[in-house]
Design a protein around this motif. Structure first.
Motif: not given
Length: 67
Positions: A22-30, A37-53
């Motif tokens: 995730v941080k490779e897509v957006d270094a500032a992401a949390t 639960a096999q879940k991640i929560k991401v706060q990012s300015t990148a798109t959901l599609a980019d994070i998922a990819a």
């Protein structure tokens, strides 16, 4: 905030790999990982599609995602 259902995560190495992807897509992401639960929560300015990819490219299948 994005929430993704991610399969295959089972240990600290998995947490690190997913977080790094995730941080490779957006270094500032949390990134919050819930192994049980096999879940991640991401706060990012990148798109959901980019994070998922990025997570998929790291080898962890994304089964569901929501913004």
């Amino acid at each position: 905030m994005y929430e993704l259902q991610v399969e295959g995560m089972s240990c600290g190495h998995c947490v690190g790999a997913v977080t790094r992807s995730v941080k490779e897509v957006d270094a500032a992401a949390t990134v919050e990982v819930d192994l049980a639960a096999q879940k991640i929560k991401v706060q990012s300015t990148a798109t959901l599609a980019d994070i998922a990819a990025a997570v998929e490219d790291a080898g962890y299948p994304v089964k569901n995602s929501a913004a």
